[in-house]
Scaffold this active site. Sequence first.
Site, PDB file in Angstrom:
ATOM      1  N   ARG A 150       0.824  -1.222   0.000  1.00 43.45           N
ATOM      2  CA  ARG A 150       0.000   0.000   0.000  1.00 43.45           C
ATOM      3  C   ARG A 150       0.858   1.271   0.000  1.00 43.45           C
ATOM      4  NH1 ARG A 150      -5.284  -1.296   3.655  1.00 43.45           N
ATOM      5  NH2 ARG A 150      -5.911  -3.174   2.555  1.00 43.45           N
TER       6      ARG A 150
ATOM      7  N   ASP B 117     -16.165   8.714   9.982  1.00 46.76           N
ATOM      8  CA  ASP B 117     -15.008   7.868   9.684  1.00 46.76           C
ATOM      9  C   ASP B 117     -13.769   8.745   9.818  1.00 46.76           C
ATOM     10  OD1 ASP B 117     -14.783   4.930   8.113  1.00 46.76           O
ATOM     11  OD2 ASP B 117     -13.005   6.183   7.922  1.00 46.76           O
TER      12      ASP B 117
HETATM   13  C1  LIG Z   1     -13.625  -2.404   7.668  1.00 44.61           C
HETATM   14  S1  LIG Z   1     -14.332  -0.785   7.605  1.00 44.61           S
HETATM   15  C2  LIG Z   1     -15.894  -1.084   8.385  1.00 44.61           C
HETATM   16  C3  LIG Z   1     -17.033  -0.355   7.705  1.00 44.61           C
HETATM   17  C4  LIG Z   1     -18.424  -0.669   8.253  1.00 44.61           C
HETATM   18  N1  LIG Z   1     -18.554  -0.310   9.637  1.00 44.61           N
HETATM   19  C5  LIG Z   1     -18.763  -2.108   8.057  1.00 44.61           C
HETATM   20  O1  LIG Z   1     -18.738  -2.892   9.014  1.00 44.61           O
HETATM   21  O2  LIG Z   1     -19.034  -2.494   6.912  1.00 44.61           O
HETATM   22  C6  LIG Z   1     -13.396   0.043   8.885  1.00 44.61           C
HETATM   23  C7  LIG Z   1     -13.486   1.568   8.818  1.00 44.61           C
HETATM   24  O3  LIG Z   1     -12.963   2.098  10.027  1.00 44.61           O
HETATM   25  C8  LIG Z   1     -12.305   3.306   9.741  1.00 44.61           C
HETATM   26  N2  LIG Z   1     -11.375   3.624  10.833  1.00 44.61           N
HETATM   27  C9  LIG Z   1     -10.179   3.071  11.127  1.00 44.61           C
HETATM   28  N3  LIG Z   1      -9.618   3.643  12.197  1.00 44.61           N
HETATM   29  C10 LIG Z   1     -10.487   4.589  12.621  1.00 44.61           C
HETATM   30  C11 LIG Z   1     -10.478   5.532  13.688  1.00 44.61           C
HETATM   31  N4  LIG Z   1      -9.459   5.619  14.531  1.00 44.61           N
HETATM   32  N5  LIG Z   1     -11.542   6.356  13.807  1.00 44.61           N
HETATM   33  C12 LIG Z   1     -12.585   6.289  12.945  1.00 44.61           C
HETATM   34  N6  LIG Z   1     -12.650   5.431  11.912  1.00 44.61           N
HETATM   35  C13 LIG Z   1     -11.612   4.580  11.751  1.00 44.61           C
HETATM   36  C14 LIG Z   1     -11.610   3.035   8.417  1.00 44.61           C
HETATM   37  O4  LIG Z   1     -11.284   4.237   7.738  1.00 44.61           O
HETATM   38  C15 LIG Z   1     -12.648   2.186   7.699  1.00 44.61           C
HETATM   39  O5  LIG Z   1     -13.468   2.957   6.855  1.00 44.61           O
END
Ligand SMILES: C[S@@+](CC[C@H](N)C(=O)[O-])C[C@H]1O[C@@H](n2cnc3c(N)ncnc32)[C@H](O)[C@@H]1O
Length: 301
Positions: free
Chosen positions: A53, A162
């Site tokens: 990445r 997010d």
């Molecule tokens: C795997 S996705 C999950 C999306 C959705 N909740 C689902 O279950 O389909 C994880 C998301 O968490 C966000 N994320 C990661 N670290 C974070 C943080 N410290 N605060 C807020 N969002 C975060 C990422 O940018 C990503 O979009």
Amino acid sequence: MTPAVYKAPPASNLVENAEFSFTARDLSVIAGIMMQEAGIALSESKANLIYSRLAKRIRKLGLEGFEEYCTLVQTPQGKEERKELVAALTTNVTRFFREPHHFEHMRAKMLPNLIQRARAGQRIRFWSAACSSGPEPYSMALTLLRDMPDAGRYDIRILATDIDPNVLAVAAEGIYDDSQLAPVPEASRQSWFRPLNDGSGRWQAKDELRQLISFRQTNLIGNWPMKGKFQIIFCRNVVIYFDNPTQERIWSRFLPLLEENGALYIGHSERISGTAEQGVVSDGVTIYRTRSAGGSKWQSV
Ligand SMILES: C[S@@+](CC[C@H](N)C(=O)[O-])C[C@H]1O[C@@H](n2cnc3c(N)ncnc32)[C@H](O)[C@@H]1O
């Protein structure tokens, strides 16, 4: 006799046959930034993923390799690139109606009462706490609209947050293709999405659907700007990337924001841990309800 010159052994490369050298030192700089900025714990087992990445970023910036990249992201001029680094290393996988039993529970057990309260003039709020590119909050909104097609006329709204501004921009635009929309019931798609007439076969969420949702950048390990209470929080498939103390802290921060008997939906491989455990009761697989204030012993940390 010429004095012996000490030559450090070459730092071993974590990724074999790669274009750039990627050492344990590079990994520790990057892992340190991810922990500090996003609470995400990265170990050496993720070396290949991190390499692939960030190699893209290194090429894009025209840098010589990871050493130069790590120097950049540690300097004040590297502030913007640190955000790109976090965005590149977060996992954004998501889909409409992921873990469908959550939406079935929301519809059967939460919405009848909440719709009644909204119609009576009360403020009702839902939060999708790591919404990625939007399918989660749109699925929440579509579930609501099935039983309350006129929801936009009442004070019932969804906050979608997010850490990653790139995915939030996609979410706010609300454009998806046929395969992404496959889990959406046909009637909902026809009612709440319109085909884009650009030959791409994509669909955009109609204004009435998008207006139910506010998209905001919020770091779960930082300050949370919201003040009022929520009736429903979805926080799915994100705390799995945090270490245990961070997970526990986040669970305990949700509880004061959820009204009594509110619902917290979490990811399929996550569980509520720490002091927050005493403040909730299970109401199904990865579904929790907040206990009444009198019956709870939990404390926010
Ligand atoms: C795997 S996705 C999950 C999306 C959705 N909740 C689902 O279950 O389909 C994880 C998301 O968490 C966000 N994320 C990661 N670290 C974070 C943080 N410290 N605060 C807020 N969002 C975060 C990422 O940018 C990503 O979009």
